[in-house]
Design a protein around this motif. Structure first.
Motif, PDB file in Angstrom:
ATOM      1  N   PHE A  52     -16.423  -7.442  33.342  1.00  0.00           N
ATOM      2  CA  PHE A  52     -16.738  -6.020  33.537  1.00  0.00           C
ATOM      3  C   PHE A  52     -17.626  -5.781  34.754  1.00  0.00           C
ATOM      4  O   PHE A  52     -18.486  -6.595  35.072  1.00  0.00           O
ATOM      5  N   ASP A  53     -17.411  -4.629  35.385  1.00  0.00           N
ATOM      6  CA  ASP A  53     -18.297  -4.205  36.473  1.00  0.00           C
ATOM      7  C   ASP A  53     -19.526  -3.510  35.897  1.00  0.00           C
ATOM      8  O   ASP A  53     -20.593  -3.519  36.500  1.00  0.00           O
ATOM      9  N   TYR A  75     -24.297 -10.719  29.850  1.00  0.00           N
ATOM     10  CA  TYR A  75     -24.445 -11.071  31.275  1.00  0.00           C
ATOM     11  C   TYR A  75     -23.302 -11.997  31.697  1.00  0.00           C
ATOM     12  O   TYR A  75     -22.776 -11.875  32.804  1.00  0.00           O
ATOM     13  N   SER A  76     -22.889 -12.873  30.788  1.00  0.00           N
ATOM     14  CA  SER A  76     -21.842 -13.849  31.139  1.00  0.00           C
ATOM     15  C   SER A  76     -20.480 -13.189  31.341  1.00  0.00           C
ATOM     16  O   SER A  76     -19.604 -13.761  31.967  1.00  0.00           O
ATOM     17  N   ILE A  77     -20.283 -11.975  30.809  1.00  0.00           N
ATOM     18  CA  ILE A  77     -18.980 -11.313  31.021  1.00  0.00           C
ATOM     19  C   ILE A  77     -19.078 -10.192  32.067  1.00  0.00           C
ATOM     20  O   ILE A  77     -18.198  -9.336  32.157  1.00  0.00           O
ATOM     21  N   LEU A  78     -20.154 -10.248  32.862  1.00  0.00           N
ATOM     22  CA  LEU A  78     -20.273  -9.309  33.998  1.00  0.00           C
ATOM     23  C   LEU A  78     -19.614  -9.936  35.219  1.00  0.00           C
ATOM     24  O   LEU A  78     -19.769 -11.142  35.457  1.00  0.00           O
ATOM     25  N   ASN A  79     -18.937  -9.131  35.996  1.00  0.00           N
ATOM     26  CA  ASN A  79     -18.471  -9.602  37.297  1.00  0.00           C
ATOM     27  C   ASN A  79     -19.659  -9.771  38.232  1.00  0.00           C
ATOM     28  O   ASN A  79     -20.699  -9.120  38.048  1.00  0.00           O
ATOM     29  N   GLY A  81     -22.041  -8.960  41.001  1.00  0.00           N
ATOM     30  CA  GLY A  81     -22.386  -7.628  41.519  1.00  0.00           C
ATOM     31  C   GLY A  81     -22.386  -6.564  40.434  1.00  0.00           C
ATOM     32  O   GLY A  81     -22.767  -5.413  40.684  1.00  0.00           O
ATOM     33  N   GLY A  82     -21.959  -6.933  39.235  1.00  0.00           N
ATOM     34  CA  GLY A  82     -21.869  -5.973  38.124  1.00  0.00           C
ATOM     35  C   GLY A  82     -23.240  -5.617  37.552  1.00  0.00           C
ATOM     36  O   GLY A  82     -24.238  -6.293  37.826  1.00  0.00           O
ATOM     37  N   LEU A  83     -23.247  -4.570  36.739  1.00  0.00           N
ATOM     38  CA  LEU A  83     -24.506  -4.062  36.182  1.00  0.00           C
ATOM     39  C   LEU A  83     -24.461  -4.062  34.655  1.00  0.00           C
ATOM     40  O   LEU A  83     -23.510  -3.540  34.058  1.00  0.00           O
ATOM     41  N   LEU A  84     -25.478  -4.645  34.071  1.00  0.00           N
ATOM     42  CA  LEU A  84     -25.681  -4.555  32.617  1.00  0.00           C
ATOM     43  C   LEU A  84     -26.806  -3.548  32.403  1.00  0.00           C
ATOM     44  O   LEU A  84     -27.944  -3.774  32.829  1.00  0.00           O
ATOM     45  N   TYR A  85     -26.465  -2.415  31.803  1.00  0.00           N
ATOM     46  CA  TYR A  85     -27.409  -1.305  31.649  1.00  0.00           C
ATOM     47  C   TYR A  85     -27.715  -1.148  30.163  1.00  0.00           C
ATOM     48  O   TYR A  85     -26.836  -0.804  29.371  1.00  0.00           O
ATOM     49  N   ILE A  86     -28.943  -1.432  29.790  1.00  0.00           N
ATOM     50  CA  ILE A  86     -29.324  -1.386  28.369  1.00  0.00           C
ATOM     51  C   ILE A  86     -30.354  -0.280  28.183  1.00  0.00           C
ATOM     52  O   ILE A  86     -31.468  -0.348  28.734  1.00  0.00           O
ATOM     53  N   HIS A  87     -29.989   0.720  27.434  1.00  0.00           N
ATOM     54  CA  HIS A  87     -30.898   1.836  27.181  1.00  0.00           C
ATOM     55  C   HIS A  87     -31.341   1.765  25.720  1.00  0.00           C
ATOM     56  O   HIS A  87     -30.511   1.624  24.822  1.00  0.00           O
ATOM     57  N   ASP A  88     -32.643   1.817  25.496  1.00  0.00           N
ATOM     58  CA  ASP A  88     -33.099   1.692  24.107  1.00  0.00           C
ATOM     59  C   ASP A  88     -34.470   2.340  23.939  1.00  0.00           C
ATOM     60  O   ASP A  88     -35.087   2.810  24.906  1.00  0.00           O
TER      61      ASP A  88
END
Ligand SMILES: C[S@@+](CC[C@H](N)C(=O)[O-])C[C@H]1O[C@@H](n2cnc3c(N)ncnc32)[C@H](O)[C@@H]1O
Length: 146
Positions: A52-53, A75-79, A81-88
């Motif tokens: 995923f991007d 994180y391991s399934i991010l491309n 340059g991709g972004l993991l955005y966690i809102h909590d």
């Protein structure tokens, strides 16, 4: 419809929640989003989702049984340059003076402080990230770039 070529996959551990989410979805999105049952804490359950991007998670961090592992897995399934955005939610000191035992306040009590999130990220070797506190101060976003 915006960005018709973008593929959207929604991952959720509970089949009941998927049922609810589908009920609330606008008609034009019903065929757009693919739902998958999966446990973010179990790499075998999410590695087949693809790469995923953008991975966007809302109000789930404090629910994950093993948040450090879930972050590592996502994180391991991010491309690259991709972004993991966690809102909590964010645990805040003044909450200890609030007597309410409502679900909402209990969720804030269960949430992580930024220093705890930093420690988790350091443990997983992730160092390209930003943690932003968001008004009204018991919310936060963690932006992790691969
Ligand atoms: C507070 S709800 C948030 C739902 C939705 N993201 C939103 O913002 O409305 C937390 C969700 O996380 C799901 N969840 C908890 N642990 C999970 C895991 N290990 N993997 C995937 N989903 C999980 C729960 O089933 C629940 O639906």
């Amino acid at each position: 419809m915006q960005h018709p070529k973008v593929e959207i996959i929604a991952n959720e551990i509970s089949p009941e929640m998927i049922k609810l989410a589908k009920q609330d979805l606008a008609d034009n999105l019903k065929t757009r989003i693919k739902y998958e049952i999966g446990d973010a804490c179990d790499i075998n359950s999410i590695k087949d989702l693809g790469k995923f991007d953008l991975i966007y998670s809302t109000f789930t961090l404090h629910h994950w049984d093993n948040a450090e592992l879930a972050i590592k897995n996502l994180y391991s399934i991010l491309n690259d340059g991709g972004l993991l955005y966690i809102h909590d939610l964010k645990r805040v000191v003044w909450l200890y003076y609030v007597k309410s035992k409502s679900g909402f306040f209990n969720s804030i009590r269960a949430a992580y402080r930024p220093d705890e999130i930093k420690a988790m990220l350091n443990e997983t070797g992730i160092n390209n990230y930003k943690i932003n506190t968001i008004f009204p101060f018991f919310m936060q976003s963690v932006l992790i770039r691969k």
